[in-house]
Design a protein around this motif. Structure first.
Motif, PDB file in Angstrom:
ATOM      1  N   ASN A  82     -11.926   0.767  15.268  1.00 37.41           N
ATOM      2  CA  ASN A  82     -11.023   0.850  16.391  1.00 37.41           C
ATOM      3  C   ASN A  82     -11.517   2.111  17.399  1.00 37.41           C
ATOM      4  OD1 ASN A  82      -9.067   0.902  18.396  1.00 37.41           O
ATOM      5  ND2 ASN A  82      -7.256   1.732  16.943  1.00 37.41           N
ATOM      6  N   ARG A  83     -12.314   1.817  18.495  1.00 37.85           N
ATOM      7  CA  ARG A  83     -12.790   2.916  19.242  1.00 37.85           C
ATOM      8  C   ARG A  83     -11.667   3.340  20.222  1.00 37.85           C
ATOM      9  NH1 ARG A  83     -16.364   0.424  24.299  1.00 37.85           N
ATOM     10  NH2 ARG A  83     -14.474  -0.804  25.356  1.00 37.85           N
ATOM     11  N   ASP A  84     -10.447   2.856  20.272  1.00 40.65           N
ATOM     12  CA  ASP A  84      -9.408   3.591  21.074  1.00 40.65           C
ATOM     13  C   ASP A  84      -8.560   4.452  19.804  1.00 40.65           C
ATOM     14  OD1 ASP A  84      -9.091   0.594  22.612  1.00 40.65           O
ATOM     15  OD2 ASP A  84     -10.146   2.455  23.225  1.00 40.65           O
ATOM     16  N   ILE A  85      -8.972   4.512  18.689  1.00 41.86           N
ATOM     17  CA  ILE A  85      -8.048   5.339  17.641  1.00 41.86           C
ATOM     18  C   ILE A  85      -7.760   6.566  18.177  1.00 41.86           C
ATOM     19  CG2 ILE A  85     -10.018   6.145  16.281  1.00 41.86           C
ATOM     20  CD1 ILE A  85      -8.104   5.339  14.068  1.00 41.86           C
ATOM     21  N   THR A  86      -6.538   7.182  18.148  1.00 44.58           N
ATOM     22  CA  THR A  86      -6.078   8.670  18.415  1.00 44.58           C
ATOM     23  C   THR A  86      -6.295   9.601  17.288  1.00 44.58           C
ATOM     24  OG1 THR A  86      -3.865   8.579  17.882  1.00 44.58           O
ATOM     25  CG2 THR A  86      -4.502   7.573  19.847  1.00 44.58           C
ATOM     26  N   ILE A  87      -6.440  10.926  17.752  1.00 46.71           N
ATOM     27  CA  ILE A  87      -6.616  12.018  17.000  1.00 46.71           C
ATOM     28  C   ILE A  87      -5.401  11.974  15.859  1.00 46.71           C
ATOM     29  CG2 ILE A  87      -6.457  14.237  16.611  1.00 46.71           C
ATOM     30  CD1 ILE A  87      -8.286  14.321  19.136  1.00 46.71           C
ATOM     31  N   ALA A  88      -4.393  11.666  16.379  1.00 45.56           N
ATOM     32  CA  ALA A  88      -3.289  11.724  15.326  1.00 45.56           C
ATOM     33  C   ALA A  88      -3.035  10.496  14.551  1.00 45.56           C
ATOM     34  CB  ALA A  88      -1.884  11.275  16.320  1.00 45.56           C
ATOM     35  N   GLN A  89      -3.518   9.247  14.978  1.00 45.25           N
ATOM     36  CA  GLN A  89      -3.749   8.207  14.098  1.00 45.25           C
ATOM     37  C   GLN A  89      -4.802   8.587  12.792  1.00 45.25           C
ATOM     38  OE1 GLN A  89      -4.711   5.087  16.678  1.00 45.25           O
ATOM     39  NE2 GLN A  89      -2.794   4.369  16.765  1.00 45.25           N
ATOM     40  N   LEU A  90      -6.095   9.054  13.067  1.00 45.13           N
ATOM     41  CA  LEU A  90      -6.778   9.663  12.349  1.00 45.13           C
ATOM     42  C   LEU A  90      -6.471  10.602  11.205  1.00 45.13           C
ATOM     43  CD1 LEU A  90     -10.252  10.057  14.605  1.00 45.13           C
ATOM     44  CD2 LEU A  90      -9.835   8.362  12.892  1.00 45.13           C
ATOM     45  N   ALA A  91      -5.628  11.747  11.876  1.00 48.40           N
ATOM     46  CA  ALA A  91      -5.112  12.606  11.009  1.00 48.40           C
ATOM     47  C   ALA A  91      -4.231  12.058   9.925  1.00 48.40           C
ATOM     48  CB  ALA A  91      -4.531  13.700  11.779  1.00 48.40           C
ATOM     49  N   ASN A  92      -3.372  10.946  10.469  1.00 50.61           N
ATOM     50  CA  ASN A  92      -2.301  10.251   9.465  1.00 50.61           C
ATOM     51  C   ASN A  92      -3.119   9.439   8.406  1.00 50.61           C
ATOM     52  OD1 ASN A  92       0.532   9.464   8.735  1.00 50.61           O
ATOM     53  ND2 ASN A  92      -0.240   7.320   9.486  1.00 50.61           N
ATOM     54  N   MET A  93      -4.032   8.753   8.793  1.00 50.01           N
ATOM     55  CA  MET A  93      -4.684   7.896   7.800  1.00 50.01           C
ATOM     56  C   MET A  93      -5.791   8.460   6.846  1.00 50.01           C
ATOM     57  SD  MET A  93      -5.990   4.993  10.650  1.00 50.01           S
ATOM     58  CE  MET A  93      -6.515   3.774   9.540  1.00 50.01           C
ATOM     59  N   LEU A  94      -5.944   9.782   7.400  1.00 49.41           N
ATOM     60  CA  LEU A  94      -6.972  10.579   6.429  1.00 49.41           C
ATOM     61  C   LEU A  94      -6.238  11.721   5.780  1.00 49.41           C
ATOM     62  CD1 LEU A  94     -10.257  10.870   8.673  1.00 49.41           C
ATOM     63  CD2 LEU A  94      -9.636   9.565   6.554  1.00 49.41           C
ATOM     64  N   GLU A  95      -4.794  11.960   6.070  1.00 50.83           N
ATOM     65  CA  GLU A  95      -3.743  12.689   5.566  1.00 50.83           C
ATOM     66  C   GLU A  95      -4.207  14.210   5.666  1.00 50.83           C
ATOM     67  OE1 GLU A  95      -1.904   9.694   1.937  1.00 50.83           O
ATOM     68  OE2 GLU A  95      -3.382  11.466   1.381  1.00 50.83           O
ATOM     69  N   VAL A  96      -4.626  14.510   6.851  1.00 50.16           N
ATOM     70  CA  VAL A  96      -4.968  15.835   7.253  1.00 50.16           C
ATOM     71  C   VAL A  96      -4.279  16.299   8.347  1.00 50.16           C
ATOM     72  CG1 VAL A  96      -7.193  16.012   5.912  1.00 50.16           C
ATOM     73  CG2 VAL A  96      -7.353  15.050   8.282  1.00 50.16           C
ATOM     74  N   SER A  97      -4.538  17.599   9.018  1.00 52.75           N
ATOM     75  CA  SER A  97      -3.836  17.755  10.385  1.00 52.75           C
ATOM     76  C   SER A  97      -4.472  17.565  11.316  1.00 52.75           C
ATOM     77  CB  SER A  97      -3.779  19.262  10.301  1.00 52.75           C
ATOM     78  OG  SER A  97      -4.745  19.965  10.317  1.00 52.75           O
ATOM     79  N   ASP A  98      -3.915  17.608  12.590  1.00 53.12           N
ATOM     80  CA  ASP A  98      -4.616  16.944  13.940  1.00 53.12           C
ATOM     81  C   ASP A  98      -5.863  18.037  14.199  1.00 53.12           C
ATOM     82  OD1 ASP A  98      -2.794  15.198  13.834  1.00 53.12           O
ATOM     83  OD2 ASP A  98      -2.058  15.880  16.063  1.00 53.12           O
ATOM     84  N   LYS A  99      -5.415  19.445  13.676  1.00 57.76           N
ATOM     85  CA  LYS A  99      -6.384  20.249  13.761  1.00 57.76           C
ATOM     86  C   LYS A  99      -7.651  20.378  13.179  1.00 57.76           C
ATOM     87  CE  LYS A  99      -7.002  25.337  13.477  1.00 57.76           C
ATOM     88  NZ  LYS A  99      -6.089  26.755  13.328  1.00 57.76           N
ATOM     89  N   THR A 100      -7.688  19.583  11.772  1.00 61.88           N
ATOM     90  CA  THR A 100      -8.687  19.257  11.175  1.00 61.88           C
ATOM     91  C   THR A 100      -9.339  18.142  11.669  1.00 61.88           C
ATOM     92  OG1 THR A 100      -7.694  19.999   8.991  1.00 61.88           O
ATOM     93  CG2 THR A 100      -9.328  18.332   8.692  1.00 61.88           C
ATOM     94  N   ILE A 101      -8.900  17.173  12.059  1.00 61.00           N
ATOM     95  CA  ILE A 101      -9.621  16.078  12.645  1.00 61.00           C
ATOM     96  C   ILE A 101     -10.267  16.533  14.205  1.00 61.00           C
ATOM     97  CG2 ILE A 101      -9.335  14.068  14.021  1.00 61.00           C
ATOM     98  CD1 ILE A 101      -8.967  13.433  10.987  1.00 61.00           C
ATOM     99  N   LYS A 102      -9.943  17.289  14.705  1.00 64.71           N
ATOM    100  CA  LYS A 102     -10.401  17.762  15.998  1.00 64.71           C
ATOM    101  C   LYS A 102     -11.885  18.774  15.596  1.00 64.71           C
ATOM    102  CE  LYS A 102      -6.321  18.478  18.964  1.00 64.71           C
ATOM    103  NZ  LYS A 102      -5.398  19.137  19.659  1.00 64.71           N
TER     104      LYS A 102
END
Length: 320
Positions: free
Chosen positions: A272-292
């Motif tokens: 999903n190339r439209d996936i958001t940072i928040a969605q990535l963070a939720n799926m990988l169980e880490v913070s938004d800051k970590t995903i960034k």
């Protein structure tokens, strides 16, 4: 000259000591554990509730919190006095010198002063705890003087010293009341003098959860004639308390971002190339800051780029 209390260094003791050292390194790496006052207060309340419940005081964490906050609670005069004494005794954890007998007297006077007329002085009566008949009152002063001389002069590791002292103290049972609470407090004093991070651990509450095993370890050591079973037990309790604190306080992520998570981000973006940072963070169980931070790493590696804005754009994967 002090004599050395009897104990044997077993493979279990060595293994547990190594694991505790590893956990200590992890906790030291996490600066939050040293400065977080809320976590300190939370675990201090657990410590107070734990050490008191072992002795039959069940006012509990909620009422102890209220007392700390200056509120009145329902309880007997003795129960509230025990809580007040424990609060005051643990408040001075950083001030006690672990190898000074006078400081032990002071701690006992603070802990038991409201409920025991002989607080701060050795017992003058015979005592029996279960099947154990403690040494006669006339022997207590010499035994405790000798124990503190060993505590001061021994080259043994402080981790083991704390456990050995705890057992020997309970064996001597130097006071007419409050020995269990003081023994557990003084082990914390010894550990805190070795490394202040130990003051963060709710070890007494872990011991409370294994109360029968605690008494059994004391009994087994007495039957064996050395503190080895008790050392093994207490090291397990310390390790469990460290693991509990580690779970309560997220350990800082090392500079090298885990490769597996970077690869997983790529997989999710491909799906999903439209996936958001928040969605990535939720799926990988880490913070938004970590995903960034992870995405910045992927960009540095020329594996990922963003086309358009964060709001309306999409991700592109480099396949070269």
């Amino acid at each position: 000259m002090s004599s050395t209390p009897p104990y044997t260094i077993t493979s279990k003791i060595l293994k547990l000591s190594t694991r505790i050292s590893e956990e200590l390194t992890k906790l030291q790496f996490n600066k939050a554990s040293k400065v977080n006052p809320m976590l300190r207060k939370k675990n201090r309340i657990k410590t107070l509730a734990g050490t008191l419940e072992i002795e039959g005081n069940f006012l509990g964490e909620e009422k102890i919190t209220a007392i700390l906050d200056g509120k009145k609670v329902l309880g007997t005069v003795k129960e509230v006095a025990e809580v007040n004494g424990a609060i005051k005794a643990y408040e001075r954890l950083d001030e006690y010198k672990y190898d000074e007998l006078d400081d032990l007297f002071l701690a006992h006077k603070i802990l038991m002063g409201e409920i025991l007329s002989s607080a701060g002085s050795f017992r003058g009566v015979n005592v029996q705890v279960g099947e154990h008949i403690a040494p006669q009152p006339s022997m207590v002063n010499d035994l405790m003087t000798n124990l503190f001389a060993w505590l001061k002069n021994s080259d043994e590791h402080m981790l083991l010293k704390s456990c050995i002292f705890h057992y020997e103290f309970e064996f001597i049972h130097p006071f007419s009341d409050g020995n269990g609470r003081i023994g557990r407090l003084w082990q914390s004093v010894i550990l805190n003098s070795f490394n202040p991070i130990f003051s963060l651990l709710p070890t007494e509450s872990i011991v409370r959860d294994h109360q029968e095993e605690y008494y059994k370890a004391i009994e087994n050591s007495t039957e064996l004639g050395e503190s080895t079973p008790f050392i093994e037990f207490m090291l397990e309790m310390i390790l469990q308390s460290m693991q509990k604190v580690k779970n309560d306080v997220p350990i800082n992520v090392p500079k090298d971002v885990p490769i597996k998570r970077l690869n997983k981000i790529i997989e999710l973006v491909i799906e999903n190339r439209d996936i958001t940072i928040a969605q990535l963070a939720n799926m990988l169980e880490v913070s938004d800051k970590t995903i960034k931070r992870d995405i910045a790493k992927l960009k540095e590696q020329n594996r990922l780029t963003r086309v358009g804005s964060l709001k309306s754009g999409h991700w592109e994967i480099y396949h070269g």
